[in-house]
Design a protein around this motif. Structure first.
Motif, PDB file in Angstrom:
ATOM      1  N   SER A 127       8.492 -16.944  27.267  1.00  0.00           N
ATOM      2  CA  SER A 127       8.729 -16.020  26.161  1.00  0.00           C
ATOM      3  C   SER A 127      10.209 -16.081  25.794  1.00  0.00           C
ATOM      4  O   SER A 127      11.058 -16.360  26.640  1.00  0.00           O
ATOM      5  CB  SER A 127       8.316 -14.605  26.551  1.00  0.00           C
ATOM      6  N   PRO A 128      10.511 -15.829  24.527  1.00  0.00           N
ATOM      7  CA  PRO A 128      11.903 -15.938  24.086  1.00  0.00           C
ATOM      8  C   PRO A 128      12.808 -14.917  24.775  1.00  0.00           C
ATOM      9  O   PRO A 128      12.372 -13.830  25.142  1.00  0.00           O
ATOM     10  CB  PRO A 128      11.838 -15.668  22.585  1.00  0.00           C
ATOM     11  N   GLU A 129      14.047 -15.294  24.918  1.00  0.00           N
ATOM     12  CA  GLU A 129      15.064 -14.441  25.537  1.00  0.00           C
ATOM     13  C   GLU A 129      16.139 -14.178  24.490  1.00  0.00           C
ATOM     14  O   GLU A 129      16.490 -15.060  23.712  1.00  0.00           O
ATOM     15  CB  GLU A 129      15.654 -15.190  26.732  1.00  0.00           C
ATOM     16  N   VAL A 130      16.661 -12.953  24.475  1.00  0.00           N
ATOM     17  CA  VAL A 130      17.731 -12.608  23.542  1.00  0.00           C
ATOM     18  C   VAL A 130      19.034 -12.505  24.319  1.00  0.00           C
ATOM     19  O   VAL A 130      19.105 -11.823  25.343  1.00  0.00           O
ATOM     20  CB  VAL A 130      17.438 -11.284  22.799  1.00  0.00           C
ATOM     21  N   ARG A 131      20.058 -13.202  23.841  1.00  0.00           N
ATOM     22  CA  ARG A 131      21.383 -13.179  24.470  1.00  0.00           C
ATOM     23  C   ARG A 131      22.418 -12.731  23.455  1.00  0.00           C
ATOM     24  O   ARG A 131      22.372 -13.156  22.303  1.00  0.00           O
ATOM     25  CB  ARG A 131      21.767 -14.579  24.948  1.00  0.00           C
ATOM     26  N   ASN A 132      23.367 -11.932  23.920  1.00  0.00           N
ATOM     27  CA  ASN A 132      24.477 -11.539  23.062  1.00  0.00           C
ATOM     28  C   ASN A 132      25.620 -12.519  23.288  1.00  0.00           C
ATOM     29  O   ASN A 132      26.244 -12.524  24.331  1.00  0.00           O
ATOM     30  CB  ASN A 132      24.921 -10.108  23.384  1.00  0.00           C
ATOM     31  N   ASP A 133      25.868 -13.353  22.295  1.00  0.00           N
ATOM     32  CA  ASP A 133      26.969 -14.313  22.356  1.00  0.00           C
ATOM     33  C   ASP A 133      28.164 -13.670  21.651  1.00  0.00           C
ATOM     34  O   ASP A 133      28.333 -13.804  20.440  1.00  0.00           O
ATOM     35  CB  ASP A 133      26.551 -15.621  21.675  1.00  0.00           C
ATOM     36  N   THR A 134      28.963 -12.943  22.439  1.00  0.00           N
ATOM     37  CA  THR A 134      30.045 -12.165  21.849  1.00  0.00           C
ATOM     38  C   THR A 134      31.106 -13.047  21.193  1.00  0.00           C
ATOM     39  O   THR A 134      31.708 -12.648  20.203  1.00  0.00           O
ATOM     40  CB  THR A 134      30.703 -11.238  22.890  1.00  0.00           C
ATOM     41  N   ASP A 135      31.336 -14.248  21.722  1.00  0.00           N
ATOM     42  CA  ASP A 135      32.324 -15.145  21.108  1.00  0.00           C
ATOM     43  C   ASP A 135      31.915 -15.546  19.694  1.00  0.00           C
ATOM     44  O   ASP A 135      32.741 -15.624  18.790  1.00  0.00           O
ATOM     45  CB  ASP A 135      32.525 -16.408  21.957  1.00  0.00           C
ATOM     46  N   ALA A 136      30.627 -15.809  19.502  1.00  0.00           N
ATOM     47  CA  ALA A 136      30.127 -16.207  18.180  1.00  0.00           C
ATOM     48  C   ALA A 136      29.732 -15.004  17.331  1.00  0.00           C
ATOM     49  O   ALA A 136      29.373 -15.154  16.175  1.00  0.00           O
ATOM     50  CB  ALA A 136      28.925 -17.133  18.336  1.00  0.00           C
ATOM     51  N   GLN A 137      29.796 -13.803  17.918  1.00  0.00           N
ATOM     52  CA  GLN A 137      29.373 -12.568  17.265  1.00  0.00           C
ATOM     53  C   GLN A 137      27.953 -12.697  16.720  1.00  0.00           C
ATOM     54  O   GLN A 137      27.693 -12.514  15.532  1.00  0.00           O
ATOM     55  CB  GLN A 137      30.353 -12.150  16.151  1.00  0.00           C
ATOM     56  N   GLN A 138      27.047 -13.010  17.640  1.00  0.00           N
ATOM     57  CA  GLN A 138      25.644 -13.052  17.253  1.00  0.00           C
ATOM     58  C   GLN A 138      24.756 -12.849  18.470  1.00  0.00           C
ATOM     59  O   GLN A 138      25.130 -13.169  19.588  1.00  0.00           O
ATOM     60  CB  GLN A 138      25.294 -14.370  16.568  1.00  0.00           C
ATOM     61  N   TYR A 139      23.603 -12.294  18.209  1.00  0.00           N
ATOM     62  CA  TYR A 139      22.536 -12.264  19.200  1.00  0.00           C
ATOM     63  C   TYR A 139      21.707 -13.515  18.952  1.00  0.00           C
ATOM     64  O   TYR A 139      21.311 -13.783  17.816  1.00  0.00           O
ATOM     65  CB  TYR A 139      21.670 -11.004  19.044  1.00  0.00           C
ATOM     66  N   SER A 140      21.477 -14.282  20.009  1.00  0.00           N
ATOM     67  CA  SER A 140      20.723 -15.525  19.889  1.00  0.00           C
ATOM     68  C   SER A 140      19.353 -15.349  20.523  1.00  0.00           C
ATOM     69  O   SER A 140      19.230 -14.795  21.613  1.00  0.00           O
ATOM     70  CB  SER A 140      21.456 -16.667  20.597  1.00  0.00           C
ATOM     71  N   LEU A 141      18.329 -15.842  19.835  1.00  0.00           N
ATOM     72  CA  LEU A 141      16.974 -15.855  20.363  1.00  0.00           C
ATOM     73  C   LEU A 141      16.736 -17.252  20.934  1.00  0.00           C
ATOM     74  O   LEU A 141      16.796 -18.247  20.203  1.00  0.00           O
ATOM     75  CB  LEU A 141      15.970 -15.549  19.250  1.00  0.00           C
ATOM     76  N   VAL A 142      16.530 -17.323  22.248  1.00  0.00           N
ATOM     77  CA  VAL A 142      16.453 -18.606  22.942  1.00  0.00           C
ATOM     78  C   VAL A 142      15.047 -18.780  23.515  1.00  0.00           C
ATOM     79  O   VAL A 142      14.532 -17.900  24.200  1.00  0.00           O
ATOM     80  CB  VAL A 142      17.503 -18.677  24.075  1.00  0.00           C
ATOM     81  N   GLU A 143      14.441 -19.932  23.217  1.00  0.00           N
ATOM     82  CA  GLU A 143      13.118 -20.259  23.744  1.00  0.00           C
ATOM     83  C   GLU A 143      13.172 -21.677  24.298  1.00  0.00           C
ATOM     84  O   GLU A 143      13.589 -22.597  23.594  1.00  0.00           O
ATOM     85  CB  GLU A 143      12.082 -20.155  22.624  1.00  0.00           C
ATOM     86  N   ASP A 144      12.776 -21.825  25.547  1.00  0.00           N
ATOM     87  CA  ASP A 144      12.814 -23.140  26.208  1.00  0.00           C
ATOM     88  C   ASP A 144      14.191 -23.795  26.092  1.00  0.00           C
ATOM     89  O   ASP A 144      14.308 -24.996  25.837  1.00  0.00           O
ATOM     90  CB  ASP A 144      11.733 -24.065  25.634  1.00  0.00           C
ATOM     91  N   GLY A 145      15.248 -22.993  26.230  1.00  0.00           N
ATOM     92  CA  GLY A 145      16.609 -23.509  26.212  1.00  0.00           C
ATOM     93  C   GLY A 145      17.170 -23.795  24.834  1.00  0.00           C
ATOM     94  O   GLY A 145      18.306 -24.258  24.710  1.00  0.00           O
ATOM     95  N   GLU A 146      16.405 -23.529  23.790  1.00  0.00           N
ATOM     96  CA  GLU A 146      16.828 -23.835  22.430  1.00  0.00           C
ATOM     97  C   GLU A 146      17.004 -22.540  21.634  1.00  0.00           C
ATOM     98  O   GLU A 146      16.161 -21.641  21.705  1.00  0.00           O
ATOM     99  CB  GLU A 146      15.745 -24.706  21.766  1.00  0.00           C
ATOM    100  N   VAL A 147      18.111 -22.448  20.893  1.00  0.00           N
ATOM    101  CA  VAL A 147      18.320 -21.284  20.029  1.00  0.00           C
ATOM    102  C   VAL A 147      17.414 -21.432  18.813  1.00  0.00           C
ATOM    103  O   VAL A 147      17.528 -22.389  18.046  1.00  0.00           O
ATOM    104  CB  VAL A 147      19.800 -21.160  19.590  1.00  0.00           C
ATOM    105  N   ILE A 148      16.478 -20.485  18.657  1.00  0.00           N
ATOM    106  CA  ILE A 148      15.544 -20.557  17.536  1.00  0.00           C
ATOM    107  C   ILE A 148      15.780 -19.450  16.512  1.00  0.00           C
ATOM    108  O   ILE A 148      15.113 -19.406  15.478  1.00  0.00           O
ATOM    109  CB  ILE A 148      14.083 -20.526  18.017  1.00  0.00           C
ATOM    110  N   GLY A 149      16.726 -18.563  16.798  1.00  0.00           N
ATOM    111  CA  GLY A 149      17.026 -17.502  15.846  1.00  0.00           C
ATOM    112  C   GLY A 149      18.340 -16.845  16.183  1.00  0.00           C
ATOM    113  O   GLY A 149      18.853 -16.979  17.293  1.00  0.00           O
TER     114      GLY A 149
END
Length: 95
Positions: free
Chosen positions: A3-25
Motif C-alpha cells: 500500500s502507498p506510503e506518505v512521506r513529508n519531504d521537508t527539503d522539497a516542501q512536499q508530501y510524497s506518495l510512494v508506492e513500491d519505492g516510486e513517487v507516484i504523487g
C-alpha cells in the motif's frame, strides 16, 4: 503490491506518495510563519482514479494536525474540495 506510503519531504516542501519505492504523487506546500499553504496536488496519470490523491491529502492534513498548530490554507483546488467534503478537517483552516 504494497500500500502507498506518505512521506513529508521537508527539503522539497512536499508530501510524497510512494508506492513500491516510486513517487507516484505529491502535495506541494509552502510554510509562511504559522500557516501552511497547500499549493499543488498531483498524481501520476497511471495511478489516477484509485483514490491516491485522497489518501495523500488525508495523510498530509493528519500530519499537520498532529505535528503542528499551523493553519491550513488550501490554495490547491483539490485540497480545497477535499476539505469541503470532510467537515472534520475544516477546523484546520481556522486555527
Amino acid at each position: 503490491m504494497a500500500s502507498p506510503e506518505v512521506r513529508n519531504d521537508t527539503d522539497a516542501q512536499q508530501y510524497s506518495l510512494v508506492e513500491d519505492g516510486e513517487v507516484i504523487g505529491l502535495a506541494a506546500y509552502e510554510v509562511d510563519g504559522d500557516t501552511i499553504h497547500f499549493t499543488h496536488t498531483e498524481v501520476d496519470p497511471a495511478h489516477r482514479g484509485g483514490g491516491h490523491a485522497s489518501i495523500l491529502v488525508q495523510h498530509a492534513l493528519d500530519d499537520v494536525r498532529s505535528g503542528s498548530s499551523k493553519r491550513v490554507v488550501a490554495d490547491c483546488s483539490y485540497v480545497h474540495a477535499w476539505i469541503e467534503r470532510h467537515p472534520d478537517y475544516q477546523e484546520l483552516t481556522t486555527r
